[in-house]
Design an enzyme around this catalytic site. Structure first.
Site, PDB file in Angstrom:
ATOM      1  N   LYS A 108      -8.703   1.714  10.916  1.00  0.00           N
ATOM      2  CA  LYS A 108      -7.760   0.764  10.300  1.00  0.00           C
ATOM      3  C   LYS A 108      -6.484   1.510   9.891  1.00  0.00           C
ATOM      4  CE  LYS A 108      -9.946   1.303   5.793  1.00  0.00           C
ATOM      5  NZ  LYS A 108     -10.945   0.732   4.871  1.00  0.00           N
ATOM      6  N   ARG A 136     -15.266  -7.299  -4.356  1.00  0.00           N
ATOM      7  CA  ARG A 136     -14.059  -7.441  -3.553  1.00  0.00           C
ATOM      8  C   ARG A 136     -14.385  -8.539  -2.553  1.00  0.00           C
ATOM      9  NH1 ARG A 136     -11.539  -1.910  -1.189  1.00  0.00           N
ATOM     10  NH2 ARG A 136     -13.178  -2.365   0.311  1.00  0.00           N
ATOM     11  N   TYR A 144      17.711  16.333  -8.380  1.00  0.00           N
ATOM     12  CA  TYR A 144      18.023  15.171  -9.214  1.00  0.00           C
ATOM     13  C   TYR A 144      17.367  15.289 -10.577  1.00  0.00           C
ATOM     14  CZ  TYR A 144      19.922  12.649  -5.197  1.00  0.00           C
ATOM     15  OH  TYR A 144      20.677  12.251  -4.143  1.00  0.00           O
ATOM     16  N   MET A 161      14.903  11.993  -1.226  1.00  0.00           N
ATOM     17  CA  MET A 161      14.583  11.138  -0.086  1.00  0.00           C
ATOM     18  C   MET A 161      14.331  11.941   1.185  1.00  0.00           C
ATOM     19  SD  MET A 161      16.727   7.994   1.642  1.00  0.00           S
ATOM     20  CE  MET A 161      16.660   6.901   0.241  1.00  0.00           C
TER      21      MET A 161
END
Ligand SMILES: *Cc1c(COP(=O)(O)O)cnc(C)c1O
Length: 366
Positions: free
Chosen positions: A35, A130, A258, A306
């Site tokens: 999957k 679930r 940053y 990024m």
């Protein structure tokens, strides 16, 4: 020239890890769970290494079509079954086996027109809450399916919430196993209850008929850090690697990246790696997350941005511009950085990191 980042998929490691699942469960057949685009490895590439599986389990009908397009004629199981009635047409056409976990899916089957009856796995909610029928409704669902001309064989299925650890201080699977044994007692059908964690830790109690091996075939460890890949003899199926494209010399008091989240306490040398969160590297990886530079262990410095992140080169004088950086997987000179260690440092699990490798990262088989 393209950015130097790439992901390698190690076909041999997939085959080795699949063999490990077999060795753990010698009397069972093995579904390779593919999957989420084979946990980020790419169905087509993963298939190369996993051809020896007895079947493939996944969720997405489009992924099932891709497997059939590779000429896989063996079993394919849809782990969540169908999502709408017309999905059943594709199941008939592609001979997909499918889970049945709710009444709606039985209603759709009852209205489905097919020449070939379907093979289904009836899913029990044994306590994870679930998907699946609750124990009290399970036998009635089985009887309904059994009466349908659209259904040929009915298998039995459940899924564990805590096969990788203890549950509230006790055996992780005992309560679900008890619920499953009671609900399925005397019902005919092939059984599949074990995921990777159950296959590795509880094979004696869970490895009947079919095991569903997901993370382990990719070399991820479901019960890290209690056990590591070496303990289970699993090999990384994916390497994420890039290069250093800049070098900076820092003085005490200089900051990096940053938010100036990192401050040098003494002179340091750092390398800037062409890899950031837009490549799928976790932005929450803090200073100190392990990396390999030219196969030697180092650590990240400051915030991941990024397209770039910084690594410490202070103790690696021979490394610099152009050096190879292994974010996880197989490094040069036989060095290895388990994805589980990176995941742990970033507060997540190997599963998430594999699945998150971004489409802009080229993947190739190695
Ligand atoms: C994803 C999944 C698996 C595989 O789990 P791993 O922990 O990756 O082995 C098995 N069964 C079901 C129903 C799943 O959704």
């Amino acid at each position: 020239m393209p950015r130097p980042i790439e992901a390698l998929v190690h076909t041999d490691a997939l085959a080795h890890n699949l063999a490990r699942a077999r060795a753990q469960a010698p009397n069972a057949r093995v579904w390779a769970v593919v999957k989420a685009n084979a946990y980020g490895h790419g169905i087509e590439r993963a298939f190369e290494g996993l051809r020896a599986a007895d079947g493939f389990a996944l969720l997405d009908l489009a992924e099932a079509e891709r497997l059939r397009a590779l000429d896989w004629r063996g079993p394919i199981l849809l782990l969540e079954g169908v999502f709408e009635p017309r999905d059943l047409e594709l199941c008939s056409r592609l001979k997909l086996w499918h889970a049945v976990h709710c009444e709606q899916q039985i209603d759709w089957l009852a209205m489905h027109k097919t020449h070939e009856p379907h093979r289904v796995f009836l899913k029990l909610n044994s306590g994870m809450n679930r998907l699946g029928f609750p124990p009290a409704a399970f036998r009635a669902a089985y009887a309904r399916l059994d009466a349908l001309p659209q259904v040929d064989e009915i298998g039995l299925m459940t899924h564990f919430s805590d096969a990788d650890s203890l549950r509230q201080g006790h055996d992780g699977i005992a309560h679900q196993l008890a619920a499953y044994d009671t609900a399925t007692d005397g019902l005919a059908g092939e059984r599949t209850i074990a995921n990777s964690a159950a296959t590795l830790r509880h094979a004696g109690r869970t490895a009947h008929d079919w095991v569903r091996a997901g993370i382990m075939v990719y070399g991820g460890v479901p019960d890290f850090p209690e056990h590591d890949a070496a303990h289970w003899d699993l090999r990384p199926a994916m390497t994420l690697r890039s290069k250093i494209i800049g070098v900076q010399q820092l003085q005490a008091g200089d900051t990096v990246g940053y938010g100036s989240a990192f401050t040098a306490e003494q002179p340091m040398r750092i390398g800037i790696v062409a890899c950031g969160y837009a490549d799928g590297y976790p932005r929450h990886a803090p200073t100190g997350t392990p990396v390999l530079v030219d196969g030697r262990r180092s650590r990240t410095i400051g915030r991941v941005s990024m397209d770039m992140l910084a690594v410490d080169l202070t103790d690696l004088p021979a490394s610099g511009w152009g050096s190879e950086v292994t974010l996880w997987g197989e490094g040069p000179h036989g060095a290895r950085l388990p994805i589980d260690e990176v995941a742990q440092a970033a507060g997540t699990i190997g599963y998430e990191l594999m699945c998150a490798v971004a489409p802009r990262v080229p993947i190739r088989s190695a």
